[in-house]
Scaffold this active site. Structure first.
Site, mmCIF file in Angstrom:
data_model
loop_
_atom_site.group_PDB
_atom_site.id
_atom_site.type_symbol
_atom_site.label_atom_id
_atom_site.label_comp_id
_atom_site.label_asym_id
_atom_site.label_seq_id
_atom_site.Cartn_x
_atom_site.Cartn_y
_atom_site.Cartn_z
ATOM 1 N N ASP A 22 0.831 -1.209 0.000
ATOM 2 C CA ASP A 22 0.000 0.000 0.000
ATOM 3 C C ASP A 22 0.864 1.256 0.000
ATOM 4 O O ASP A 22 1.966 1.262 0.553
ATOM 5 C CB ASP A 22 -0.926 -0.031 1.236
ATOM 6 C CG ASP A 22 -2.127 0.892 1.074
ATOM 7 O OD1 ASP A 22 -2.359 1.389 -0.048
ATOM 8 O OD2 ASP A 22 -2.823 1.109 2.074
ATOM 9 N N GLY A 23 0.324 2.322 -0.603
ATOM 10 C CA GLY A 23 0.987 3.632 -0.557
ATOM 11 C C GLY A 23 1.637 4.065 -1.859
ATOM 12 O O GLY A 23 2.364 5.069 -1.880
ATOM 13 N N ARG A 26 0.380 7.659 -2.749
ATOM 14 C CA ARG A 26 0.926 8.714 -1.890
ATOM 15 C C ARG A 26 2.420 8.924 -2.139
ATOM 16 O O ARG A 26 2.924 10.040 -2.091
ATOM 17 C CB ARG A 26 0.661 8.383 -0.413
ATOM 18 C CG ARG A 26 -0.744 8.761 0.033
ATOM 19 C CD ARG A 26 -1.133 8.093 1.312
ATOM 20 N NE ARG A 26 -1.457 6.694 1.105
ATOM 21 C CZ ARG A 26 -1.601 5.799 2.078
ATOM 22 N NH1 ARG A 26 -1.413 6.170 3.331
ATOM 23 N NH2 ARG A 26 -1.938 4.564 1.809
ATOM 24 N N ARG A 35 -0.146 9.048 -10.057
ATOM 25 C CA ARG A 35 -0.224 7.825 -9.253
ATOM 26 C C ARG A 35 0.427 6.625 -9.940
ATOM 27 O O ARG A 35 1.043 5.776 -9.284
ATOM 28 C CB ARG A 35 -1.705 7.489 -8.965
ATOM 29 C CG ARG A 35 -2.405 8.472 -8.063
ATOM 30 C CD ARG A 35 -3.876 8.081 -7.882
ATOM 31 N NE ARG A 35 -4.015 6.740 -7.365
ATOM 32 C CZ ARG A 35 -3.936 6.408 -6.070
ATOM 33 N NH1 ARG A 35 -3.739 7.338 -5.173
ATOM 34 N NH2 ARG A 35 -4.072 5.162 -5.690
ATOM 35 N N SER A 67 -7.576 -5.620 -5.303
ATOM 36 C CA SER A 67 -8.676 -6.170 -4.506
ATOM 37 C C SER A 67 -9.986 -6.099 -5.288
ATOM 38 O O SER A 67 -10.101 -5.358 -6.282
ATOM 39 C CB SER A 67 -8.820 -5.381 -3.203
ATOM 40 O OG SER A 67 -9.376 -4.107 -3.448
ATOM 41 N N ASN A 70 -10.966 -2.635 -5.588
ATOM 42 C CA ASN A 70 -10.171 -1.692 -6.381
ATOM 43 C C ASN A 70 -10.787 -1.355 -7.745
ATOM 44 O O ASN A 70 -10.373 -0.403 -8.401
ATOM 45 C CB ASN A 70 -8.733 -2.202 -6.575
ATOM 46 C CG ASN A 70 -7.880 -2.098 -5.332
ATOM 47 O OD1 ASN A 70 -6.993 -2.919 -5.087
ATOM 48 N ND2 ASN A 70 -8.114 -1.083 -4.504
ATOM 49 N N ARG A 190 2.016 -4.716 6.234
ATOM 50 C CA ARG A 190 1.297 -3.698 5.460
ATOM 51 C C ARG A 190 2.076 -2.398 5.512
ATOM 52 O O ARG A 190 2.433 -1.922 6.597
ATOM 53 C CB ARG A 190 -0.116 -3.461 5.984
ATOM 54 C CG ARG A 190 -0.845 -2.425 5.114
ATOM 55 C CD ARG A 190 -2.321 -2.291 5.412
ATOM 56 N NE ARG A 190 -2.950 -1.455 4.379
ATOM 57 C CZ ARG A 190 -4.210 -1.541 3.991
ATOM 58 N NH1 ARG A 190 -4.995 -2.421 4.555
ATOM 59 N NH2 ARG A 190 -4.695 -0.757 3.044
ATOM 60 N N ARG A 196 -5.170 -1.807 8.757
ATOM 61 C CA ARG A 196 -6.393 -2.588 8.516
ATOM 62 C C ARG A 196 -6.054 -3.686 7.524
ATOM 63 O O ARG A 196 -5.011 -3.669 6.866
ATOM 64 C CB ARG A 196 -7.514 -1.685 8.006
ATOM 65 C CG ARG A 196 -7.178 -0.905 6.742
ATOM 66 C CD ARG A 196 -8.373 -0.092 6.227
ATOM 67 N NE ARG A 196 -7.948 0.827 5.173
ATOM 68 C CZ ARG A 196 -7.611 2.095 5.362
ATOM 69 N NH1 ARG A 196 -7.639 2.618 6.560
ATOM 70 N NH2 ARG A 196 -7.223 2.836 4.346
ATOM 71 N N SER A 198 -8.275 -4.734 4.977
ATOM 72 C CA SER A 198 -8.850 -4.478 3.646
ATOM 73 C C SER A 198 -9.255 -5.763 2.922
ATOM 74 O O SER A 198 -8.922 -5.948 1.742
ATOM 75 C CB SER A 198 -7.883 -3.646 2.790
ATOM 76 O OG SER A 198 -7.584 -2.425 3.421
ATOM 77 N N GLU A 209 1.328 -12.994 12.715
ATOM 78 C CA GLU A 209 1.849 -11.778 13.345
ATOM 79 C C GLU A 209 1.654 -10.610 12.382
ATOM 80 O O GLU A 209 1.996 -10.715 11.195
ATOM 81 C CB GLU A 209 3.352 -11.932 13.649
ATOM 82 C CG GLU A 209 3.664 -12.982 14.692
ATOM 83 C CD GLU A 209 3.070 -12.649 16.062
ATOM 84 O OE1 GLU A 209 2.988 -11.456 16.418
ATOM 85 O OE2 GLU A 209 2.681 -13.606 16.768
HETATM 86 C C1 IPE Z 1 -5.493 -2.778 -0.391
HETATM 87 O O1 IPE Z 1 -5.083 -1.468 -0.591
HETATM 88 C C2 IPE Z 1 -5.473 -3.513 -1.690
HETATM 89 C C3 IPE Z 1 -4.151 -3.698 -2.292
HETATM 90 C C4 IPE Z 1 -3.007 -3.386 -1.775
HETATM 91 C C5 IPE Z 1 -4.168 -4.303 -3.592
HETATM 92 P P1 IPE Z 1 -6.140 -0.287 -0.747
HETATM 93 O O2 IPE Z 1 -5.354 0.974 -0.836
HETATM 94 O O3 IPE Z 1 -7.060 -0.558 -1.870
HETATM 95 O O4 IPE Z 1 -6.945 -0.387 0.619
HETATM 96 P P2 IPE Z 1 -7.877 0.656 1.364
HETATM 97 O O5 IPE Z 1 -8.919 1.083 0.386
HETATM 98 O O6 IPE Z 1 -7.028 1.822 1.770
HETATM 99 O O7 IPE Z 1 -8.404 -0.090 2.541
HETATM 100 C C1 IPE Z 2 -1.399 0.158 -3.473
HETATM 101 O O1 IPE Z 2 -1.163 1.523 -3.472
HETATM 102 C C2 IPE Z 2 -1.569 -0.404 -4.866
HETATM 103 C C3 IPE Z 2 -2.921 -0.895 -5.172
HETATM 104 C C4 IPE Z 2 -3.936 -0.899 -4.358
HETATM 105 C C5 IPE Z 2 -3.112 -1.429 -6.508
HETATM 106 P P1 IPE Z 2 -2.357 2.546 -3.546
HETATM 107 O O2 IPE Z 2 -2.668 2.799 -4.986
HETATM 108 O O3 IPE Z 2 -3.486 2.102 -2.711
HETATM 109 O O4 IPE Z 2 -1.688 3.847 -2.926
HETATM 110 P P2 IPE Z 2 -2.370 4.888 -1.939
HETATM 111 O O5 IPE Z 2 -2.923 4.109 -0.793
HETATM 112 O O6 IPE Z 2 -3.438 5.590 -2.724
HETATM 113 O O7 IPE Z 2 -1.243 5.789 -1.537
HETATM 114 MG MG MG Z 3 -4.012 2.377 -0.758
#
Ligand code: IPE
Ligand code: IPE
Ligand code: MG
Length: 248
Positions: A22-23, A26, A35, A67, A70, A190, A196, A198, A209
Site C-alpha cells: 500500500d501507498g 501517496r 499515481r 482487490s 479496487n 502492510r 487494517r 482491507s 503476526e
Molecule cells: C489494499 O489497498 C489492496 C491492495 C493493496 C491491492 P487499498 O489501498 O485498496 O486499501 P484501502 O482502500 O485503503 O483499505
Molecule cells: C497500493 O497503493 C496499490 C494498489 C492498491 C493497486 P495505492 O494505490 O493504494 O496507494 P495509496 O494508498 O493511494 O497511496
Molecule cells: Mg491504498
C-alpha cells in the site's frame, strides 16, 4: 544485502510472508508525480522482494496486487494496472522461471482481461514444478468473496450427498479457499501506515503476526524488510499457550 543479514536467526524465519503493498499513490504524490508512477516503482520493489525471499531462504510470499474493491478506482488507473500486470508477466516470466519461482494467482481471475488471463494461466503452467520460491499474487481478490464461494462449494457437495454437514471442519473449509496447500502466513506486512486488513486473507491470517510500517510500498526495500523480520523475531508466538522462554 544479498545474503541473510547476520542478526536474523535462520532457524526462525517466517515460512510464509503476506504483504499488503500500500501507498503507491501517496509515494507518487509526494514527488509531484502521477499515481501510476508509484505503481511502476512499486513493481520494481516487488521484483526485488521476490529475489530477496529466494536469497534469504523465505519459501513463500503472497502479495495483494488488486482487490475486489479496487474496481471502484478511476477507470484509467484500473486499466493501467491491468496493462502493468500483463507487461510484467511477459517481461519477467523467463527470469523468474530460471530463478525457480513458482507463480500462482489467487482471486476471481475470470473477470480480468482475457489476454491477462492467458498470460496468467501460462505462467502458472510453466512454473508449476519450480521449487525455489512460491510467489502468490492476489488479483481481483476479496477474502469475503473467497469464503462465500467456499460455503457455496461445500453446500453443493452436501446437496449432492457427497459430504455430511458434520464432516465439515477447518481442513475441508481451507481446501475450498484459493490457498488450498502450504502453510498460513506467519507474518503479514502492510506498508503506508494504514492499520487494517482491507478484506485480505481473513481466514488464513487467524494466527499471523501483524506488522505495520510507515514506509510507502515503493520505498519498501531490503533494509525495510530486514527491520520487519527483526521485529517478527522479537515476537512470542504463544498460540494460546503460556509464555515461552523468549518472553519469560
Ligand atoms: C489494499 O489497498 C489492496 C491492495 C493493496 C491491492 P487499498 O489501498 O485498496 O486499501 P484501502 O482502500 O485503503 O483499505
Ligand atoms: C497500493 O497503493 C496499490 C494498489 C492498491 C493497486 P495505492 O494505490 O493504494 O496507494 P495509496 O494508498 O493511494 O497511496
Ligand atoms: Mg491504498
Amino acid at each position: 544485502m544479498k545474503t541473510l543479514p547476520v542478526d536474523i536467526d535462520r532457524d526462525r524465519l517466517p515460512q510464509h510472508v503476506a504483504f499488503i503493498m500500500d501507498g503507491n499513490g501517496r509515494w507518487a504524490k509526494q514527488r509531484g508525480l502521477p499515481r501510476i508512477a508509484g505503481h511502476r516503482q512499486g513493481a520494481r520493489i516487488l521484483k526485488d522482494l521476490v529475489r530477496c525471499c529466494k536469497d534469504w531462504g523465505i519459501p513463500t510470499l503472497t502479495v495483494y496486487a488488486f482487490s475486489t474493491e479496487n474496481w471502484q478506482r478511476p477507470l484509467k488507473e484500473v486499466e493501467f494496472l491491468m496493462r502493468l500486470f500483463e507487461r510484467l508477466l511477459r517481461k519477467e516470466l523467463t527470469e523468474m522461471h530460471q530463478a525457480g519461482v513458482r507463480l500462482q494467482f489467487l482471486g476471481d481471475l475470470s473477470e480480468l482481461p482475457a489476454s491477462l488471463q492467458t498470460e496468467m494461466t501460462q505462467a502458472c503452467e510453466i512454473t508449476a514444478q519450480n521449487q525455489g520460491v512460491t510467489f502468490n499474487v492476489a488479483v481481483n481478490y476479496g477474502s469475503r468473496l473467497e469464503i462465500t464461494r467456499a460455503f457455496q462449494a461445500l453446500a453443493q457437495q452436501v446437496k449432492q450427498g457427497v459430504l455430511n454437514p458434520e464432516d465439515i471442519d477447518e481442513t475441508t473449509i481451507s481446501q475450498q479457499l484459493y490457498t488450498p496447500d502450504g502453510p498460513d502466513p506467519d507474518l503479514l506486512i502492510r506498508t503506508s501506515g494504514e492499520q487494517r486488513l482491507s478484506n485480505y486473507l481473513l481466514w488464513q491470517l487467524a494466527y499471523t503476526e501483524l506488522y505495520f510500517t510507515e514506509h510507502f510500498w515503493p520505498d519498501f526495500d531490503r533494509s525495510a524488510f530486514h527491520v520487519a523480520l527483526l521485529a517478527y523475531q522479537q515476537r512470542d508466538r504463544r498460540f494460546g499457550k503460556v509464555a515461552t522462554a523468549l518472553s519469560a
